[in-house]
Scaffold this motif. Structure first.
Motif, mmCIF file in Angstrom:
data_model
loop_
_atom_site.group_PDB
_atom_site.id
_atom_site.type_symbol
_atom_site.label_atom_id
_atom_site.label_comp_id
_atom_site.label_asym_id
_atom_site.label_seq_id
_atom_site.Cartn_x
_atom_site.Cartn_y
_atom_site.Cartn_z
ATOM 1 N N ILE A 135 0.940 -8.527 -47.193
ATOM 2 C CA ILE A 135 2.016 -7.979 -46.364
ATOM 3 C C ILE A 135 1.993 -8.619 -44.986
ATOM 4 N N ALA A 136 0.793 -8.773 -44.401
ATOM 5 C CA ALA A 136 0.682 -9.401 -43.087
ATOM 6 C C ALA A 136 1.170 -10.850 -43.132
ATOM 7 N N LEU A 137 0.823 -11.565 -44.195
ATOM 8 C CA LEU A 137 1.281 -12.943 -44.355
ATOM 9 C C LEU A 137 2.794 -12.994 -44.468
ATOM 10 N N PHE A 138 3.386 -12.057 -45.216
ATOM 11 C CA PHE A 138 4.840 -12.011 -45.370
ATOM 12 C C PHE A 138 5.508 -11.819 -44.014
ATOM 13 N N TYR A 139 5.034 -10.877 -43.217
ATOM 14 C CA TYR A 139 5.655 -10.626 -41.912
ATOM 15 C C TYR A 139 5.464 -11.803 -40.959
ATOM 16 N N ARG A 140 4.318 -12.467 -41.018
ATOM 17 C CA ARG A 140 4.131 -13.662 -40.189
ATOM 18 C C ARG A 140 5.128 -14.746 -40.574
ATOM 19 N N GLN A 141 5.364 -14.909 -41.878
ATOM 20 C CA GLN A 141 6.326 -15.911 -42.335
ATOM 21 C C GLN A 141 7.752 -15.530 -41.946
ATOM 22 N N VAL A 142 8.074 -14.236 -41.983
ATOM 23 C CA VAL A 142 9.406 -13.784 -41.568
ATOM 24 C C VAL A 142 9.629 -14.090 -40.099
ATOM 25 N N ILE A 143 8.657 -13.796 -39.262
ATOM 26 C CA ILE A 143 8.784 -14.049 -37.820
ATOM 27 C C ILE A 143 8.919 -15.544 -37.561
ATOM 28 N N THR A 144 8.153 -16.354 -38.280
ATOM 29 C CA THR A 144 8.246 -17.806 -38.118
ATOM 30 C C THR A 144 9.641 -18.302 -38.483
ATOM 31 N N GLU A 145 10.210 -17.789 -39.565
ATOM 32 C CA GLU A 145 11.558 -18.205 -39.968
ATOM 33 C C GLU A 145 12.602 -17.724 -38.968
ATOM 34 N N LEU A 146 12.441 -16.520 -38.425
ATOM 35 C CA LEU A 146 13.413 -16.013 -37.455
ATOM 36 C C LEU A 146 13.394 -16.819 -36.154
ATOM 37 N N ARG A 147 12.264 -17.410 -35.835
ATOM 38 C CA ARG A 147 12.205 -18.260 -34.636
ATOM 39 C C ARG A 147 12.989 -19.550 -34.831
ATOM 40 N N LYS A 148 13.204 -19.953 -36.079
ATOM 41 C CA LYS A 148 13.955 -21.172 -36.366
ATOM 42 C C LYS A 148 15.463 -20.955 -36.306
ATOM 43 N N VAL A 149 15.909 -19.691 -36.310
ATOM 44 C CA VAL A 149 17.334 -19.380 -36.343
ATOM 45 C C VAL A 149 17.970 -19.743 -35.007
ATOM 46 N N VAL A 150 19.144 -20.365 -35.070
ATOM 47 C CA VAL A 150 19.905 -20.661 -33.857
ATOM 48 C C VAL A 150 20.872 -19.499 -33.665
ATOM 49 N N TRP A 151 20.598 -18.677 -32.646
ATOM 50 C CA TRP A 151 21.411 -17.500 -32.399
ATOM 51 C C TRP A 151 22.646 -17.889 -31.600
ATOM 52 N N PRO A 152 23.814 -17.297 -31.892
ATOM 53 C CA PRO A 152 25.034 -17.626 -31.146
ATOM 54 C C PRO A 152 24.986 -17.045 -29.740
ATOM 55 N N SER A 153 25.700 -17.717 -28.838
ATOM 56 C CA SER A 153 25.775 -17.201 -27.469
ATOM 57 C C SER A 153 26.733 -16.006 -27.446
ATOM 58 N N ARG A 154 26.797 -15.336 -26.296
ATOM 59 C CA ARG A 154 27.653 -14.158 -26.179
ATOM 60 C C ARG A 154 29.130 -14.534 -26.369
ATOM 61 N N SER A 155 29.549 -15.660 -25.795
ATOM 62 C CA SER A 155 30.949 -16.076 -25.929
ATOM 63 C C SER A 155 31.274 -16.459 -27.380
ATOM 64 N N ASP A 156 30.328 -17.123 -28.065
ATOM 65 C CA ASP A 156 30.529 -17.450 -29.485
ATOM 66 C C ASP A 156 30.672 -16.170 -30.308
ATOM 67 N N LEU A 157 29.811 -15.206 -30.033
ATOM 68 C CA LEU A 157 29.832 -13.956 -30.775
ATOM 69 C C LEU A 157 31.153 -13.214 -30.560
ATOM 70 N N THR A 158 31.641 -13.228 -29.323
ATOM 71 C CA THR A 158 32.919 -12.577 -29.021
ATOM 72 C C THR A 158 34.066 -13.259 -29.756
ATOM 73 N N SER A 159 34.079 -14.580 -29.754
ATOM 74 C CA SER A 159 35.170 -15.289 -30.430
ATOM 75 C C SER A 159 35.097 -15.101 -31.940
ATOM 76 N N TYR A 160 33.905 -15.118 -32.522
ATOM 77 C CA TYR A 160 33.759 -14.894 -33.958
ATOM 78 C C TYR A 160 34.242 -13.491 -34.337
ATOM 79 N N THR A 161 33.876 -12.502 -33.522
ATOM 80 C CA THR A 161 34.285 -11.127 -33.785
ATOM 81 C C THR A 161 35.801 -10.994 -33.723
ATOM 82 N N THR A 162 36.417 -11.627 -32.740
ATOM 83 C CA THR A 162 37.874 -11.582 -32.597
ATOM 84 C C THR A 162 38.554 -12.205 -33.809
#
Length: 110
Positions: free
Chosen positions: A54-81
């Protein structure tokens, strides 16, 4: 062993250099010779306990989430619109079709 033209039997695709991976034929021979697991004398690796897995799984999840490119606030607003606008347009089309079919059914069946 002779190789034919177009054969897929290459050193890269065959067994590993250390001989750790046994072929089906070798496993079958090992079972016949008294090795019920067919591992050729190799020890089976024990799986780590549940908490370590379980600990290994969560470490791998956190590692993968660090690779994600999160959208900026303006991108998120335009996508939502865009999504809300698309949903409203589709709702209007479905409403129009539904109203049209109701009118048609009333016209035909009175």
């Amino acid at each position: 062993m002779t190789e034919t033209v177009g054969s897929t039997a290459t050193p890269e695709s065959g067994n590993s250099a250390g001989g750790e991976d046994l072929s089906r034929r070798d496993r079958k021979r090992a079972r016949k010779s008294g090795d019920p697991e067919g591992t050729g004398g190799r020890k089976r690796e024990k799986r780590p306990n549940v908490l370590k897995r379980i600990a290994l799984f969560y470490r791998q999840v956190i590692t993968e989430l660090r690779k994600v490119v999160w959208p900026s606030r303006s991108d998120l607003t335009s996508y939502t619109t865009v999504v809300i606008t698309f949903v409203l347009v589709i709702m209007a089309i479905v409403y129009g079709l539904d109203t049209g079919f109701v009118k048609l059914a009333q016209l035909v069946f009175g």
